[in-house]
Design a protein around this motif. Structure first.
Motif, PDB file in Angstrom:
ATOM      1  N   SER A 292       7.724   5.071   8.037  1.00 55.10           N
ATOM      2  CA  SER A 292       7.116   4.150   8.997  1.00 55.10           C
ATOM      3  C   SER A 292       7.202   2.703   8.550  1.00 55.10           C
ATOM      4  O   SER A 292       7.190   1.794   9.378  1.00 55.10           O
ATOM      5  CB  SER A 292       5.659   4.531   9.242  1.00 55.10           C
ATOM      6  N   VAL A 293       7.330   2.465   7.259  1.00 53.73           N
ATOM      7  CA  VAL A 293       7.385   1.091   6.751  1.00 53.73           C
ATOM      8  C   VAL A 293       8.818   0.559   6.694  1.00 53.73           C
ATOM      9  O   VAL A 293       9.077  -0.567   7.114  1.00 53.73           O
ATOM     10  CB  VAL A 293       6.718   0.992   5.357  1.00 53.73           C
TER      11      VAL A 293
ATOM     12  N   ILE B 231       0.841  -1.203   0.000  1.00 50.77           N
ATOM     13  CA  ILE B 231       0.000   0.000   0.000  1.00 50.77           C
ATOM     14  C   ILE B 231       0.876   1.254   0.000  1.00 50.77           C
ATOM     15  O   ILE B 231       0.613   2.217  -0.732  1.00 50.77           O
ATOM     16  CB  ILE B 231      -0.964   0.007   1.204  1.00 50.77           C
ATOM     17  N   THR B 232       1.932   1.224   0.804  1.00 50.59           N
ATOM     18  CA  THR B 232       2.844   2.363   0.882  1.00 50.59           C
ATOM     19  C   THR B 232       3.499   2.635  -0.467  1.00 50.59           C
ATOM     20  O   THR B 232       3.651   3.792  -0.867  1.00 50.59           O
ATOM     21  CB  THR B 232       3.925   2.115   1.958  1.00 50.59           C
TER      22      THR B 232
ATOM     23  N   LEU C 186       5.740  15.941   3.545  1.00 49.31           N
ATOM     24  CA  LEU C 186       6.010  15.437   4.882  1.00 49.31           C
ATOM     25  C   LEU C 186       5.147  14.211   5.180  1.00 49.31           C
ATOM     26  O   LEU C 186       5.632  13.224   5.735  1.00 49.31           O
ATOM     27  CB  LEU C 186       5.776  16.536   5.921  1.00 49.31           C
ATOM     28  N   ALA C 187       3.889  14.268   4.781  1.00 51.93           N
ATOM     29  CA  ALA C 187       3.004  13.110   4.985  1.00 51.93           C
ATOM     30  C   ALA C 187       3.529  11.894   4.237  1.00 51.93           C
ATOM     31  O   ALA C 187       3.565  10.782   4.788  1.00 51.93           O
ATOM     32  CB  ALA C 187       1.587  13.454   4.527  1.00 51.93           C
ATOM     33  N   ALA C 188       3.950  12.085   2.995  1.00 49.73           N
ATOM     34  CA  ALA C 188       4.493  10.966   2.217  1.00 49.73           C
ATOM     35  C   ALA C 188       5.758  10.415   2.870  1.00 49.73           C
ATOM     36  O   ALA C 188       5.942   9.194   2.956  1.00 49.73           O
ATOM     37  CB  ALA C 188       4.787  11.412   0.784  1.00 49.73           C
ATOM     38  N   ASP C 189       6.602  11.309   3.364  1.00 52.79           N
ATOM     39  CA  ASP C 189       7.836  10.865   4.023  1.00 52.79           C
ATOM     40  C   ASP C 189       7.550  10.106   5.306  1.00 52.79           C
ATOM     41  O   ASP C 189       8.212   9.119   5.621  1.00 52.79           O
ATOM     42  CB  ASP C 189       8.750  12.054   4.315  1.00 52.79           C
ATOM     43  N   ILE C 190       6.560  10.564   6.067  1.00 46.31           N
ATOM     44  CA  ILE C 190       6.185   9.862   7.303  1.00 46.31           C
ATOM     45  C   ILE C 190       5.696   8.458   6.984  1.00 46.31           C
ATOM     46  O   ILE C 190       6.092   7.485   7.629  1.00 46.31           O
ATOM     47  CB  ILE C 190       5.116  10.659   8.080  1.00 46.31           C
TER      48      ILE C 190
END
Length: 123
Positions: free
Chosen positions: A78-79, A10-11, A70-74
């Motif tokens: 996280s994965v 998904i990521t 930033l959201a995409a990087d987070i």
């Protein structure tokens, strides 16, 4: 399929899509700022307030784009976090924080100037 593999799959789809949204936002804001600047130059609009308003609007576009990045990087970090990913995430977070700080400061200054101008206009 294990949960970690499912999240990674998904990521792999979500991160490029969110990065594309960030790119679209930044390009749209840049085009808007460019058109406003060219219009101001050719119309002879030399008001300081108009220029400041244009740059504040542009900085809001940039902050929005950086927020999406930033959201995409987070999500990506996280994965499968690597030190490079964490460093990139930190850099984007710091840049966004500084932009937010200066934008908020500029907005307060503009509001104060507008308030003074309104007070001077009242008889």
């Amino acid at each position: 399929m294990m949960l970690r593999q499912w999240l990674a799959a998904i990521t792999d789809q979500a991160v490029p899509a969110i990065d594309l949204l960030a790119l679209i936002i930044i390009v749209a804001g840049t085009l808007q700022a460019f058109i406003a600047a060219i219009t101001a130059i050719f119309s002879g609009d030399e008001r300081i307030h108009a220029g400041r308003e244009m740059w504040m609007r542009y900085s809001r576009w940039l902050v929005a784009g950086l927020t999406f990045q930033l959201a995409a990087d987070i999500i990506e970090t996280s994965v499968a976090p690597t030190w490079d990913d964490i460093g990139q995430l930190g850099a984007v977070a710091v840049i966004r924080t500084f932009l937010d700080f200066f934008l908020a400061r500029d907005q307060r200054e503009v509001r104060a100037l507008e308030k003074v101008a309104r007070v001077r206009k009242t008889p």
